[in-house]
Design a protein around this motif. Structure first.
Motif, short mmCIF file in Angstrom:
data_model
loop_
_atom_site.label_atom_id
_atom_site.label_comp_id
_atom_site.label_asym_id
_atom_site.label_seq_id
_atom_site.Cartn_x
_atom_site.Cartn_y
_atom_site.Cartn_z
N GLU A 84 18.12 15.12 3.19
CA GLU A 84 17.87 16.13 2.17
C GLU A 84 16.80 15.71 1.30
OE1 GLU A 84 21.01 16.65 -1.74
OE2 GLU A 84 21.72 16.57 0.15
N GLN A 85 16.25 16.61 0.75
CA GLN A 85 14.95 16.46 -0.05
C GLN A 85 15.16 17.16 -1.55
OE1 GLN A 85 11.21 16.98 1.73
NE2 GLN A 85 12.09 16.26 3.69
N ASP A 86 15.06 16.42 -2.48
CA ASP A 86 15.07 17.19 -3.93
C ASP A 86 13.95 16.77 -4.71
OD1 ASP A 86 15.82 18.50 -6.31
OD2 ASP A 86 17.01 16.58 -7.08
N GLU A 87 12.85 17.79 -4.81
CA GLU A 87 11.49 17.49 -5.44
C GLU A 87 11.69 18.09 -6.99
OE1 GLU A 87 6.86 18.37 -4.50
OE2 GLU A 87 8.33 19.19 -3.11
N ASN A 88 10.92 17.35 -7.67
CA ASN A 88 11.12 17.42 -9.16
C ASN A 88 9.82 17.02 -9.63
OD1 ASN A 88 11.57 17.96 -11.74
ND2 ASN A 88 13.14 16.26 -12.02
N GLY A 89 8.97 17.95 -9.61
CA GLY A 89 7.38 17.86 -10.03
C GLY A 89 6.70 16.88 -9.14
N ASN A 90 6.37 15.86 -9.58
CA ASN A 90 5.50 14.76 -8.59
C ASN A 90 6.49 13.83 -7.97
OD1 ASN A 90 3.20 16.37 -9.33
ND2 ASN A 90 2.41 14.67 -10.38
N GLU A 91 7.62 14.03 -8.39
CA GLU A 91 8.61 12.88 -7.48
C GLU A 91 9.65 13.68 -6.67
OE1 GLU A 91 9.64 9.66 -10.22
OE2 GLU A 91 11.72 9.84 -9.43
N ARG B 6 0.94 -1.15 -0.13
CA ARG B 6 0.12 -0.08 0.08
C ARG B 6 0.98 1.20 0.05
NH1 ARG B 6 -2.60 -3.50 3.10
NH2 ARG B 6 -1.86 -2.84 5.23
N ALA B 7 2.14 1.15 0.40
CA ALA B 7 3.03 2.21 0.39
C ALA B 7 3.70 2.57 -0.93
CB ALA B 7 4.03 2.25 1.52
N TRP C 286 -0.90 10.42 -0.96
CA TRP C 286 0.16 9.62 -0.12
C TRP C 286 1.58 9.88 -0.86
CZ3 TRP C 286 -0.45 4.43 2.47
CH2 TRP C 286 -1.53 4.24 3.18
N TRP C 287 2.61 9.82 -0.40
CA TRP C 287 4.07 9.79 -1.11
C TRP C 287 4.27 8.33 -1.09
CZ3 TRP C 287 6.42 13.16 -3.79
CH2 TRP C 287 6.33 14.59 -3.37
N GLY C 288 4.19 7.80 -2.16
CA GLY C 288 4.52 6.07 -2.31
C GLY C 288 6.05 6.06 -2.71
N PHE C 289 6.63 5.03 -2.25
CA PHE C 289 7.69 4.98 -2.58
C PHE C 289 7.84 3.97 -3.89
CE2 PHE C 289 7.00 0.62 -0.69
CZ PHE C 289 8.08 -0.15 -1.55
N ARG D 157 20.82 6.70 5.89
CA ARG D 157 21.20 5.41 5.42
C ARG D 157 21.11 5.18 3.98
NH1 ARG D 157 18.46 1.13 8.82
NH2 ARG D 157 20.45 -0.06 8.67
N GLY D 158 20.53 6.06 3.29
CA GLY D 158 20.63 5.86 1.61
C GLY D 158 19.55 6.82 1.29
N GLU D 159 19.08 6.32 -0.19
CA GLU D 159 18.15 7.23 -0.72
C GLU D 159 17.09 6.53 -1.14
OE1 GLU D 159 19.93 10.11 -3.77
OE2 GLU D 159 18.94 8.57 -5.11
N ILE D 160 15.68 7.14 -1.08
CA ILE D 160 14.64 6.76 -1.48
C ILE D 160 13.99 7.66 -2.37
CG2 ILE D 160 12.42 5.68 -0.57
CD1 ILE D 160 13.86 4.95 1.75
N ARG D 161 13.23 6.97 -3.22
CA ARG D 161 12.44 8.09 -4.27
C ARG D 161 11.09 7.96 -3.70
NH1 ARG D 161 13.81 5.51 -9.70
NH2 ARG D 161 11.85 6.62 -10.23
N PHE D 162 10.18 9.11 -3.85
CA PHE D 162 8.94 8.99 -3.65
C PHE D 162 8.00 9.66 -4.91
CE2 PHE D 162 10.57 8.74 0.75
CZ PHE D 162 9.76 7.61 1.18
#
Length: 188
Positions: free
Chosen positions: A118-125, A44-45, A145-148, A132-137
């Motif tokens: 840190e967050q880098d927003e590009n449109g809807n992503e 669901r996430a 929701w922000w889905g991964f 500990r790493g990087e995750i795209r939403f």
């Protein structure tokens, strides 16, 4: 680590199930899903694009499998069914995700979870760098929701291929059905 992360979110007023409409909430939701070892909650996430692609993949593969079982000659069925892959043998997109994102997949994702630095927003992503790493939403609208993002590009290609192959299999099934009728001869 996950217990500590979900405890941190609880201490910050995010008790119960976190709200994934914020970045911190999305990270907390993932942490809770991992801590509880609830792959269904993890499904669901997922971002909506990945879920929709898997829904289409399963629908197309199951329809193709039904056409093969019903109309292909017995000698060709097993090979044709095997070629459809795992999506033809599951009941839902969630089941497909659970099959493909096994314990190793979940450990890898859990290994990237941490507090956002840190967050880098590009449109809807949104690309989130954690401790500990990087995750795209991804989210469609601000109220979603922000889905991964998980294998989204790969799933898009598979969805397109499954749709094309379904059409081809259905055409082949129609040919097999006509051939079968011709071999039976005219009704008396």
């Amino acid at each position: 680590m996950l217990i500590a992360l979900s405890a941190l979110f609880s201490a910050c007023g995010m008790g119960g199930t976190p709200d994934p409409r914020s970045v911190d909430g999305a990270l907390a939701y993932l942490a809770v899903a991992m801590e509880r070892d609830e792959p269904g909650m993890l499904y669901r996430a997922l971002d909506v694009r990945s879920r929709h692609a898997m829904i289409s993949i399963v629908e197309d593969r199951r329809a193709a499998a039904a056409a093969i079982r019903e109309h292909y000659p017995p000698a060709e069925r097993e090979t044709a069914l095997r070629a459809l892959g795992d999506a033809a043998n599951v009941e839902s997109a969630e089941a497909l995700f659970l099959e493909r994102c096994d314990a190793g997949c979940r450990r890898e994702l859990a290994g990237r979870l941490g507090a956002a630095v840190e967050q880098d927003e590009n449109g809807n992503e949104l690309r989130v760098t954690t401790t500990r790493g990087e995750i795209r939403f991804y989210r469609e609208n601000r109220s979603d929701w922000w889905g991964f993002v998980w294998r989204q590009e790969e799933l898009d290609r598979e969805r397109d291929r499954a749709a094309q192959e379904r059409r081809s299999i259905e055409r082949n099934a129609a040919v097999h059905q006509q051939r079968s009728r011709l071999q039976e001869g005219p009704a008396e």
